[in-house]
Design a protein around this motif. Structure first.
Motif, PDB file in Angstrom:
ATOM      1  N   ALA A 169       0.835  -1.272  -0.016  1.00  0.00           N
ATOM      2  CA  ALA A 169      -0.022  -0.127   0.208  1.00  0.00           C
ATOM      3  C   ALA A 169       0.884   1.008  -0.108  1.00  0.00           C
ATOM      4  O   ALA A 169       2.055   1.246   0.325  1.00  0.00           O
ATOM      5  N   THR A 170       0.270   2.444  -0.360  1.00  0.00           N
ATOM      6  CA  THR A 170       0.931   3.573  -0.190  1.00  0.00           C
ATOM      7  C   THR A 170       1.218   3.825   1.154  1.00  0.00           C
ATOM      8  O   THR A 170       0.851   3.463   2.148  1.00  0.00           O
ATOM      9  N   GLY A 171       2.533   4.525   1.591  1.00  0.00           N
ATOM     10  CA  GLY A 171       2.862   4.766   2.918  1.00  0.00           C
ATOM     11  C   GLY A 171       4.342   4.799   3.033  1.00  0.00           C
ATOM     12  O   GLY A 171       5.162   4.747   2.138  1.00  0.00           O
ATOM     13  N   CYS A 172       5.055   5.172   4.117  1.00  0.00           N
ATOM     14  CA  CYS A 172       6.341   5.143   4.461  1.00  0.00           C
ATOM     15  C   CYS A 172       7.129   4.200   3.644  1.00  0.00           C
ATOM     16  O   CYS A 172       7.966   4.158   2.710  1.00  0.00           O
ATOM     17  N   LEU A 173       6.778   2.825   3.852  1.00  0.00           N
ATOM     18  CA  LEU A 173       7.521   1.549   3.334  1.00  0.00           C
ATOM     19  C   LEU A 173       7.710   1.610   1.761  1.00  0.00           C
ATOM     20  O   LEU A 173       8.668   1.702   1.096  1.00  0.00           O
ATOM     21  N   GLU A 174       6.552   2.165   1.182  1.00  0.00           N
ATOM     22  CA  GLU A 174       6.728   2.314  -0.406  1.00  0.00           C
ATOM     23  C   GLU A 174       7.498   3.623  -0.834  1.00  0.00           C
ATOM     24  O   GLU A 174       8.079   3.205  -1.602  1.00  0.00           O
ATOM     25  N   VAL A 175       7.045   4.607  -0.078  1.00  0.00           N
ATOM     26  CA  VAL A 175       8.043   5.576  -0.459  1.00  0.00           C
ATOM     27  C   VAL A 175       9.362   5.788  -0.314  1.00  0.00           C
ATOM     28  O   VAL A 175      10.097   5.812  -1.211  1.00  0.00           O
ATOM     29  N   PHE A 176       9.841   5.190   0.780  1.00  0.00           N
ATOM     30  CA  PHE A 176      11.255   5.408   1.186  1.00  0.00           C
ATOM     31  C   PHE A 176      11.926   4.116   0.450  1.00  0.00           C
ATOM     32  O   PHE A 176      13.442   4.132   0.134  1.00  0.00           O
ATOM     33  N   SER A 177      11.291   2.838  -0.019  1.00  0.00           N
ATOM     34  CA  SER A 177      11.881   1.888  -0.898  1.00  0.00           C
ATOM     35  C   SER A 177      11.920   2.332  -2.545  1.00  0.00           C
ATOM     36  O   SER A 177      12.593   1.526  -2.976  1.00  0.00           O
ATOM     37  N   SER A 178      11.328   3.003  -2.838  1.00  0.00           N
ATOM     38  CA  SER A 178      11.051   3.184  -4.291  1.00  0.00           C
ATOM     39  C   SER A 178      11.005   4.587  -5.092  1.00  0.00           C
ATOM     40  O   SER A 178      10.078   4.733  -5.700  1.00  0.00           O
ATOM     41  N   PRO A 179      12.084   5.285  -4.416  1.00  0.00           N
ATOM     42  CA  PRO A 179      12.057   6.611  -5.308  1.00  0.00           C
ATOM     43  C   PRO A 179      12.305   6.393  -6.865  1.00  0.00           C
ATOM     44  O   PRO A 179      13.659   5.775  -6.587  1.00  0.00           O
ATOM     45  N   TYR A 180      11.502   7.004  -7.631  1.00  0.00           N
ATOM     46  CA  TYR A 180      11.901   6.710  -8.834  1.00  0.00           C
ATOM     47  C   TYR A 180      13.045   7.036  -9.308  1.00  0.00           C
ATOM     48  O   TYR A 180      13.608   8.031  -8.927  1.00  0.00           O
ATOM     49  N   PRO A 181      14.022   6.237  -9.999  1.00  0.00           N
ATOM     50  CA  PRO A 181      13.712   4.885 -10.541  1.00  0.00           C
ATOM     51  C   PRO A 181      14.495   3.641  -9.836  1.00  0.00           C
ATOM     52  O   PRO A 181      14.731   2.763 -10.204  1.00  0.00           O
ATOM     53  N   GLU A 182      14.859   3.981  -8.426  1.00  0.00           N
ATOM     54  CA  GLU A 182      15.451   3.221  -7.699  1.00  0.00           C
ATOM     55  C   GLU A 182      14.529   2.359  -6.934  1.00  0.00           C
ATOM     56  O   GLU A 182      13.632   2.769  -6.598  1.00  0.00           O
ATOM     57  N   SER A 183      14.988   0.861  -6.752  1.00  0.00           N
ATOM     58  CA  SER A 183      14.116   0.404  -5.835  1.00  0.00           C
ATOM     59  C   SER A 183      15.302  -0.290  -5.026  1.00  0.00           C
ATOM     60  O   SER A 183      16.314  -0.907  -5.174  1.00  0.00           O
ATOM     61  N   ALA A 184      14.726  -0.453  -3.674  1.00  0.00           N
ATOM     62  CA  ALA A 184      15.558  -1.231  -2.579  1.00  0.00           C
ATOM     63  C   ALA A 184      15.006  -2.975  -2.661  1.00  0.00           C
ATOM     64  O   ALA A 184      15.576  -3.606  -1.732  1.00  0.00           O
ATOM     65  N   TRP A 185      13.933  -3.099  -3.455  1.00  0.00           N
ATOM     66  CA  TRP A 185      13.300  -4.403  -3.232  1.00  0.00           C
ATOM     67  C   TRP A 185      14.302  -5.494  -4.037  1.00  0.00           C
ATOM     68  O   TRP A 185      14.365  -5.277  -5.069  1.00  0.00           O
ATOM     69  N   GLN A 186      14.313  -6.572  -3.204  1.00  0.00           N
ATOM     70  CA  GLN A 186      15.020  -7.707  -3.808  1.00  0.00           C
ATOM     71  C   GLN A 186      13.913  -8.910  -4.154  1.00  0.00           C
ATOM     72  O   GLN A 186      14.428  -9.951  -4.288  1.00  0.00           O
ATOM     73  N   VAL A 187      12.541  -8.557  -3.892  1.00  0.00           N
ATOM     74  CA  VAL A 187      11.710  -9.348  -4.197  1.00  0.00           C
ATOM     75  C   VAL A 187      10.690  -8.878  -5.251  1.00  0.00           C
ATOM     76  O   VAL A 187      10.473  -7.607  -5.154  1.00  0.00           O
ATOM     77  N   PRO A 188      10.004  -9.642  -5.940  1.00  0.00           N
ATOM     78  CA  PRO A 188       8.979  -8.850  -6.898  1.00  0.00           C
ATOM     79  C   PRO A 188       7.916  -8.043  -5.950  1.00  0.00           C
ATOM     80  O   PRO A 188       7.336  -8.635  -5.113  1.00  0.00           O
ATOM     81  N   TRP A 189       7.778  -6.906  -6.467  1.00  0.00           N
ATOM     82  CA  TRP A 189       7.157  -5.874  -5.430  1.00  0.00           C
ATOM     83  C   TRP A 189       6.142  -5.104  -6.422  1.00  0.00           C
ATOM     84  O   TRP A 189       6.531  -4.473  -7.552  1.00  0.00           O
ATOM     85  N   LEU A 190       5.028  -4.794  -5.861  1.00  0.00           N
ATOM     86  CA  LEU A 190       3.946  -3.975  -6.730  1.00  0.00           C
ATOM     87  C   LEU A 190       3.023  -2.963  -5.928  1.00  0.00           C
ATOM     88  O   LEU A 190       2.914  -3.465  -4.649  1.00  0.00           O
ATOM     89  N   HIS A 191       3.326  -1.782  -6.233  1.00  0.00           N
ATOM     90  CA  HIS A 191       2.584  -0.874  -5.582  1.00  0.00           C
ATOM     91  C   HIS A 191       1.467  -0.144  -6.432  1.00  0.00           C
ATOM     92  O   HIS A 191       1.515  -0.062  -7.576  1.00  0.00           O
ATOM     93  N   SER A 192       0.284  -0.254  -5.963  1.00  0.00           N
ATOM     94  CA  SER A 192      -1.032   0.270  -6.774  1.00  0.00           C
ATOM     95  C   SER A 192      -1.408   1.567  -6.109  1.00  0.00           C
ATOM     96  O   SER A 192      -1.093   2.834  -6.093  1.00  0.00           O
ATOM     97  N   LEU A 193      -2.395   1.461  -4.956  1.00  0.00           N
ATOM     98  CA  LEU A 193      -3.100   2.462  -4.482  1.00  0.00           C
ATOM     99  C   LEU A 193      -2.820   2.395  -2.991  1.00  0.00           C
ATOM    100  O   LEU A 193      -2.379   1.560  -2.497  1.00  0.00           O
ATOM    101  N   PHE A 194      -3.265   3.759  -2.236  1.00  0.00           N
ATOM    102  CA  PHE A 194      -3.217   3.473  -0.669  1.00  0.00           C
ATOM    103  C   PHE A 194      -4.110   2.542  -0.292  1.00  0.00           C
ATOM    104  O   PHE A 194      -3.821   1.992   0.658  1.00  0.00           O
ATOM    105  N   GLY A 195      -5.215   2.544  -0.544  1.00  0.00           N
ATOM    106  CA  GLY A 195      -6.431   1.717  -0.039  1.00  0.00           C
ATOM    107  C   GLY A 195      -6.592   0.310  -0.482  1.00  0.00           C
ATOM    108  O   GLY A 195      -7.417  -0.378  -0.064  1.00  0.00           O
ATOM    109  N   ASN A 196      -6.030  -0.069  -1.708  1.00  0.00           N
ATOM    110  CA  ASN A 196      -6.543  -1.215  -2.219  1.00  0.00           C
ATOM    111  C   ASN A 196      -5.501  -2.331  -2.205  1.00  0.00           C
ATOM    112  O   ASN A 196      -5.542  -3.428  -2.873  1.00  0.00           O
TER     113      ASN A 196
END
Lengths: 544, 329
Positions: free
Chosen positions: B72-99
């Motif tokens: 979901a949207t939130g700190c974890l999403e924001v701090f790990s994926s500022p475009y175009p960098e990603s800190a994720w080493q697993v397949p990871w998807l972000h859509s919306l805050f609530g869904n």
């Protein structure tokens, strides 16, 4: 430039972002001085050998070898040392101090069982050193000097080596086979032992033997006397003499009721020995109170358990045919005993004086440069006397008088002599910061009550010289070693590595430095330092 | 060789050279998956960055690396994926805050349709779980979709500037709950403790965990990954910024939260509590509150011992309700 719709940049990794630039403080691994090693008069690196022992079967020999780097008497010390390390142990503030002494004894006994031995660390130097006195100080010095490659001769007046370990400490505290075995190992390094050889003229001895250096450790063998108007038949003898005679197999006739005058460890040894010789009543007369007694509390407790009685606040003023006259004392505001003028009679068949011991320094008469104050020989920080190349230690120099201190003196003197023989000046090592209790994060340590060594039941203690305190078995010894908090040093618990939110701690294969901080990414949050159980990480401000 | 019962620090720390390999944590290994790698932009001492790596590393290990995650949207999403960098080493998807729970449900259904064994983990902060994503989450529970959903609870909307969320505790100061009101800080309401709401759905597994007890947390993730269907894990992750606490105190605060009874550690299967982690050394809530600037108004020049007592009463109720006294009593 083959990007999907609305994408202009290639995907990158966050590793491109060096968050270390945010840091204002950096974590630094430190090694602080643990209180146990600090407290050990023999200079043992207690924390480190306990850590070896924590590995169990595979670590015992390593642990023992580490003790042997400083102290050649683990099995002896594991029995007779008054373990100042345990008094200093940080775990004492948490529940109860680690039973360091018991673990040391276990390791010492393991070594004897497996016949582990040590060898010299340096090739023969061709230099000769004389050691006068085969007590704990002399033998310790001989051991270290021999390992350093020097040709060592130890001269002693007695027929057997060991000094006060043999002629002062009763067998129920230190069985002779244990002492013999550990001395045997020292002799096995090539040390020449000259027994029944009192040194009367040191100057001649040094010259004739072509010795390059000497270490004096003749101890304090003369029982101190006090003036007693004794025109009496009651027997008065001193504790040193009594313990010496008993250790040679004599059983002096003391009668049914024996009084021991004094409050030190020797007084306890004498009273407990007297009980074993058959005295129905052994009473210790001491001029102050129990809490002011110099004897170690464990000795006092064991003496009590064996039926030794205590008469506190009393001095002996007179000895007559059927006992002693004692005067009651009271403590003044400074804690000194003052006479009250009230006298009592104490029935006793003999009186043993345990009022302290003096050193016989007569064999040094006429030697230039030596100085003595209050009956002991003056030495400098390196234990060298006023005469170059002549060192001294143990009970004959001003310091605490115990076998452990003596062993420490022997080691220090050996190091000084070695440096001196190589024509260098002894340096001083700079001590680091102490690992105090408040540096520890005690949350992380398992609740672990101390295991105590079993003791021989009191009924058997009063009649035999069997060893009173028994050893720990392998399992409890291992438990006890694992109670160590490893104060002030990294013991590879992985807390820093696991709890870094930035994955900025790297594990290495180097046991001496198991982790390094990746300063490219460390933000300096300080969690690693805060959560280190041992206080082995400290935060240091970054320079501007 | 004799077996010792003692292991110096036992399982209280991250690692311990004296433990057997099966008793070691995933985090203690140099080969841990590092699901979130270094260089992410979380604040100094971020509990969520720590908690997310703890949870995902053990989930990845349990899934044999075959795992995808939705955020979901939130700190974890924001701090790990500022475009175009990603800190994720697993397949990871972000859509919306609530869904996020709904997207995770869809992924699980899609993977199933493809005949894949791939496991799905949904992640959100307390905002995305307790408030904004709650309807989707409840639906995911109700349908028993095969998703492990993890809430990293830092008790507020920290990413947008520390606003109050449904998980913000009473009396805490946030940007929207001023310490100047009366009573100061967040209101004493009925609370909204999602683990209990999740349990009310009778889903296969619900647990709470904290970044201060790694062995406990990893064991719970392991248990959740053994099961299928809707599973929920609620992890307390202290936030140095939002809680106005020292960055070095993150793990300490998580520990004090459980040791004071403020945050109970338990697990439940099919709506029944199956285990609680007892308090080891109980502390008063004071010890926990005083380290946090968001409670400073309870202790300052005009102290509010009455409010501290109310907070203590809530902690005491947790201790009784969940039976946390166990070993400590």
């Amino acid at each position: 430039m083959n990007h999907p719709f609305a994408i202009t940049l290639d995907v990158g990794t966050s590793r491109a972002n060096h968050t270390g630039a945010w840091r204002t403080e950096r974590p630094v691994y430190v090694s602080l001085r643990p209180p146990c090693a600090e407290g050990c008069p023999a200079g043992e690196d207690v924390r480190e050998w306990l850590r070896d022992a924590e590995d169990g079967e595979t670590g015992y020999e390593r642990a023992w070898r580490r003790i042997m780097e400083t102290n050649p008497f683990p099995a002896v010390m594991g029995r007779i040392c008054y373990h100042p390390c345990e008094s200093a142990c940080n775990r004492g503030s948490l529940d109860e101090a680690v039973g360091i002494n018991a673990v040391e004894r276990f390791l010492g006994d393991e070594a004897l069982r497996h016949r582990w031995s040590v060898t010299a660390v340096r090739p023969p130097s061709g230099r000769r050193a004389l050691v006068v006195g085969a007590g704990p100080a002399g033998l310790s010095a001989a051991y270290h000097l021999a390992r350093l490659g020097h040709d060592v001769t130890v001269a002693d007046a007695a027929p057997e080596p060991g000094g006060m370990m043999r002629y002062g400490i009763p067998a129920y505290r230190l069985p002779r086979d244990v002492l013999d075995a550990e001395i045997e190992r020292i002799v096995g390094l090539g040390v020449t032992l000259r027994l029944d050889s009192p040194v009367a003229d040191l100057e001649a001895e040094l010259h004739d033997g072509r010795f390059d250096a000497a270490f004096l450790a003749v101890g304090a063998q003369l029982g101190r006397r006090t003036y007693l108007p004794a025109g009496s038949a009651a027997r008065v003898l001193d504790a040193v003499e009594l313990l010496h005679d008993v250790s040679e197999g004599d059983r002096p006739l003391l009668g049914r009721r024996v009084a021991v005058y004094g409050g030190g460890n020797t007084a306890m040894d004498a009273a407990r020995t007297v009980r074993r010789l058959g005295a129905e009543d052994a009473v210790v007369v001491y001029r102050r109170t129990r809490d002011r007694m110099p004897a170690h509390p464990s000795e006092v407790a064991e003496a009590e358990a064996e039926g030794v009685r205590f008469t506190w606040l009393s001095t002996v003023t007179d000895v007559d045919d059927d006992g002693l006259t004692i005067e009651r004392m009271e403590l003044d505001e400074n804690g000194f005993p003052q006479p009250t003028g009230t006298f009592e009679h104490l029935a006793a068949d003999s009186l043993v004086l345990a009022l302290g011991q003096d050193t016989d320094l007569r064999f040094l008469d006429g030697m230039a440069g030596l100085e003595s104050v209050d009956g002991v020989l003056s030495v400098d920080d390196t234990l060298m006397t006023g005469r170059p190349g002549l060192f001294a230690g143990g009970d004959m120099v001003p310091d605490v008088r115990s076998a452990t201190y003596a062993v420490g003196h022997g080691r220090r003197a050996a190091a000084s002599i070695d440096t001196w023989l190589r024509g260098e000046l002894p340096g001083s090592d700079s001590p680091g910061e102490p690992a105090t209790y408040d540096r520890l994060h005690t949350w992380y340590y398992t609740d672990a009550p101390r295991s105590h060594r079993p003791v021989l039941e009191a009924a058997r203690r009063a009649s035999t010289f069997d060893e009173v305190v028994r050893g720990l078995d392998a399992e409890t010894a291992l438990d006890e070693a694992r109670r160590c908090l490893s104060c002030g040093t990294c013991f590879a618990c992985d807390n820093c590595f696991g709890m870094c939110p930035d994955d900025a701690v790297i594990k290495t294969d180097d046991p001496a430095a198991p982790y390094v901080i990746d300063l490219d990414y460390c933000k300096g949050c300080g969690i690693c330092a805060a959560e280190c159980p041992a206080g082995a990480i400290t935060m240091v401000r970054e320079e501007d | 060789m004799s077996e010792s019962r003692l292991y110096q620090i036992g399982t209280f720390g991250v690692g311990n050279r004296l433990l057997t390999p099966e008793d070691q944590t995933v985090q203690a290994g140099s080969d841990r998956p590092r699901s979130i790698t270094r260089g992410h932009r979380a604040c100094r001492g971020c509990g969520e960055a720590l908690g997310a790596r703890f949870v995902l590393d053990s989930a990845v290990r349990a899934a044999g690396r075959d795992l995808v995650t939705v955020n979901a949207t939130g700190c974890l999403e924001v701090f790990s994926s500022p475009y175009p960098e990603s800190a994720w080493q697993v397949p990871w998807l972000h859509s919306l805050f609530g869904n996020a729970p709904a997207v995770a449900s869809g992924m699980a259904a899609g993977l199933k349709a493809l005949g894949r064994e791939t496991r799905v983990v949904g992640q959100a902060g307390d905002g995305g779980t307790v408030d904004i994503g709650f309807a989707c989450l409840s639906g995911m529970f109700e349908r028993d979709d095969d998703v492990l959903f993890v809430c990293y609870d830092n008790q507020g909307y920290m990413n947008t500037g520390v606003q109050r969320s449904g998980a913000t505790p009473p009396a805490a100061r946030t940007a929207t709950t001023s310490e100047l009101g009366d009573p100061p800080g967040a209101r004493f309401g009925q609370g909204k403790f999602v683990p209990l709401i999740a349990m009310a759905h009778d889903i296969p597994y619900v647990a709470t965990a904290s970044v201060a007890d790694l062995h406990d947390l990893e064991r719970k993730v392991g248990r959740a990954m053994q099961l299928h269907g809707a599973r929920y894990l609620h992890v307390l992750v202290p936030c140095p910024l939002g809680w106005a606490a020292d960055s070095a105190d993150t793990v300490r605060l998580a520990r004090l939260a459980t040791e004071s009874g403020m945050f109970p550690l338990f697990e439940a299967e099919r709506g029944e509590i199956t285990a609680v982690t007892p308090i080891r050394r109980q502390v008063p809530v004071d010890d926990y509150l005083r380290l946090q600037g968001r409670y400073a108004h309870l202790f300052g020049e005009h102290p509010r011992p009455d409010l501290v007592r109310r907070i203590q009463a809530a902690a005491d109720r947790n201790i009784t309700r969940f039976g946390l006294r166990g070993a400590a009593s």
